[in-house]
Write an enzyme that holds these catalytic residues in place. Structure first.
Site, PDB file in Angstrom:
ATOM      1  N   TYR A 233      29.061  42.890  43.833  1.00 21.75           N
ATOM      2  CA  TYR A 233      28.734  43.408  42.416  1.00 21.75           C
ATOM      3  C   TYR A 233      28.604  43.162  41.665  1.00 21.75           C
ATOM      4  O   TYR A 233      28.627  41.626  41.846  1.00 21.75           O
ATOM      5  CB  TYR A 233      28.957  45.194  42.282  1.00 21.75           C
ATOM      6  CG  TYR A 233      30.851  44.382  41.876  1.00 21.75           C
ATOM      7  CD1 TYR A 233      31.278  43.837  40.345  1.00 21.75           C
ATOM      8  CD2 TYR A 233      31.593  45.097  42.951  1.00 21.75           C
ATOM      9  CE1 TYR A 233      32.479  43.730  40.539  1.00 21.75           C
ATOM     10  CE2 TYR A 233      33.431  44.272  42.903  1.00 21.75           C
ATOM     11  CZ  TYR A 233      33.285  43.573  41.445  1.00 21.75           C
ATOM     12  OH  TYR A 233      34.884  43.099  40.936  1.00 21.75           O
TER      13      TYR A 233
ATOM     14  N   ASP B  34      50.984  45.804  36.171  1.00 24.23           N
ATOM     15  CA  ASP B  34      51.698  44.923  37.708  1.00 24.23           C
ATOM     16  C   ASP B  34      52.745  44.517  38.168  1.00 24.23           C
ATOM     17  O   ASP B  34      53.438  44.862  39.244  1.00 24.23           O
ATOM     18  CB  ASP B  34      50.634  43.759  38.263  1.00 24.23           C
ATOM     19  CG  ASP B  34      48.785  43.748  38.403  1.00 24.23           C
ATOM     20  OD1 ASP B  34      48.825  45.374  38.963  1.00 24.23           O
ATOM     21  OD2 ASP B  34      47.986  43.152  38.732  1.00 24.23           O
TER      22      ASP B  34
END
Length: 402
Positions: free
Chosen positions: A219, A295
């Protein structure tokens, strides 16, 4: 305006989650110190996808317009069979999608997103940014907490947030669940100037090419100036590594079953490789005055493209719960984990389960293609609604989506 004494918050980690936390907490009048172990506040990586839930979190943090200014809005998510080269289905991201979710779906360079958060943090007098400050651990009592650096320095706090990534030292002390899980999948990433990309490549779509034990996604990023490319190969990598320079011939060999994208893989020989890791969800990531975020709390594989979005959601929820500091810090952190635990665990599970979608072979791939091709745009939107919805506090996935 509250007359309460501002809470002193120390954040370990100056990445996307850590800076978002600083913005969310400082907006309520509290003092935040962000500790980054690197000599500078920087962000590694290339492209990142932001669904509406991530953009709405950025709006709540006050940086949504700046991020949208450099992001590229996508018209669809395209799913391709990388072996046959056939188009299986597309999830449209234009009018109907944006009306339902209240925002576009965009892609942006990770460093650009980090820069917007960093610039906003630098403008706030209540935020102190400290590079070259490597966190070793923490201590706490009923009266307060403190972060200890590798240098021996002690930094006092009322609240400590570990946003120091999947190898978090704060998590090591708080949860103690050892090393991350090796997925056995190696990911390769590269970017190339869009001027070198064939015209057949859609500039307004995130495109996935699926194949046996591998897949490839691309992308645009940087306002459309570059094409971000990422490949994954379930090669059973026995040892972990990250950011390793890798020759294009090795990447092409790993993706050899995806004949439909061989010309794209040949656009560059400059790739970097990572072994993908994650962790199983845990029931609790708070300990008194200390909690985890992003995370460090709920690391996930990138297949659902929700890692950054979930960290941004974490930050907004934490800031809202802390508010003016009227509630005791341990109670705020208990409520924060209770509010985020189920949603993030579901995204972790979907991210891991998605391997079967991307890497199916033979009859399983045929059945996958048939099932996806049969879904209407409305059904596709419903399948992702629990993740992409604008509500920061989110939903659970339905049994049908599972």
């Amino acid at each position: 305006m509250s007359t309460r004494t501002p809470v002193r918050v120390v954040v370990a980690g100056g990445g996307i989650g850590g800076l978002a936390t600083a913005l969310a907490v400082a907006a309520h009048g509290h003092h935040v110190t962000v500790l980054e172990r690197q000599p500078e506040f920087t962000e590694l990586g290339a492209g990142i996808q932001l669904a509406p839930n991530g953009l709405h979190a950025l709006d709540a943090l006050g940086v949504g317009p700046e991020v949208r200014a450099t992001a590229v809005a996508m018209a669809e998510l395209r799913f391709m069979d990388g072996v046959t080269g056939t188009h299986v289905t597309s999830l449209p991201l234009t009018e109907r999608y944006q009306r339902r979710f209240g925002s576009p779906y965009v892609v942006v360079h990770r460093a650009e997103l980090h820069r917007r958060l960093l610039d906003a943090a630098r403008r706030l007098p209540r935020v102190t940014l400290r590079p070259a400050a490597s966190v070793a651990g923490y201590r706490q009592s009923a009266a307060g907490a403190a972060v200890h650096l590798d240098s021996g320095e002690r930094i006092p706090a009322d609240m400590v947030i570990g946003a120091d990534g999947i190898h978090s030292r704060i998590r090591r002390q708080l949860v103690g669940d050892g090393e991350p899980r090796n997925s056995g999948i190696t990911a390769y990433r590269a970017i190339v100037p869009m001027s070198q990309v064939p015209d057949r490549v859609r500039r307004d779509a995130v495109t996935w090419w699926a194949g046996p034990d591998c897949h490839f996604v691309h992308y645009p990023i940087s306002g459309g100036a570059y094409l971000n490319m990422a490949a994954s190969h379930a090669d059973g990598a026995p040892t972990l590594f990250a950011g390793r320079p890798t020759d294009g011939a090795l990447v092409r060999a790993a993706m050899s079953r995806l004949g439909a994208v061989d010309d794209l893989l040949r656009l560059t020989d400059e790739w970097r490789a990572w072994v993908l890791v994650d962790r199983a969800p845990v029931d609790d990531w708070a300990d008194g005055r200390v909690a985890l975020l992003g995370d460090a709390a709920h690391p996930m594989l990138h297949y659902a493209a929700q890692g950054a979005c979930q960290a941004l959601e974490d930050a907004v929820v934490l800031g809202d719960l802390l508010g003016d500091g009227a509630q005791p810090v341990p109670e705020v952190l208990r409520r924060y984990v209770a509010q985020r635990r189920e949603r993030t665990a579901a995204v972790q599970a979907v991210s891991r389960d998605s391997i079967r979608l991307w890497h199916a072979a033979g009859e399983a791939a045929t059945a996958r293609n048939r099932a996806l091709a049969a879904m209407t745009p409305e059904e596709l939107h419903t399948a992702v609604a629990w993740m992409h919805a604008a509500r920061v506090r989110g939903e659970r996935p339905s049994e049908a989506v599972r």
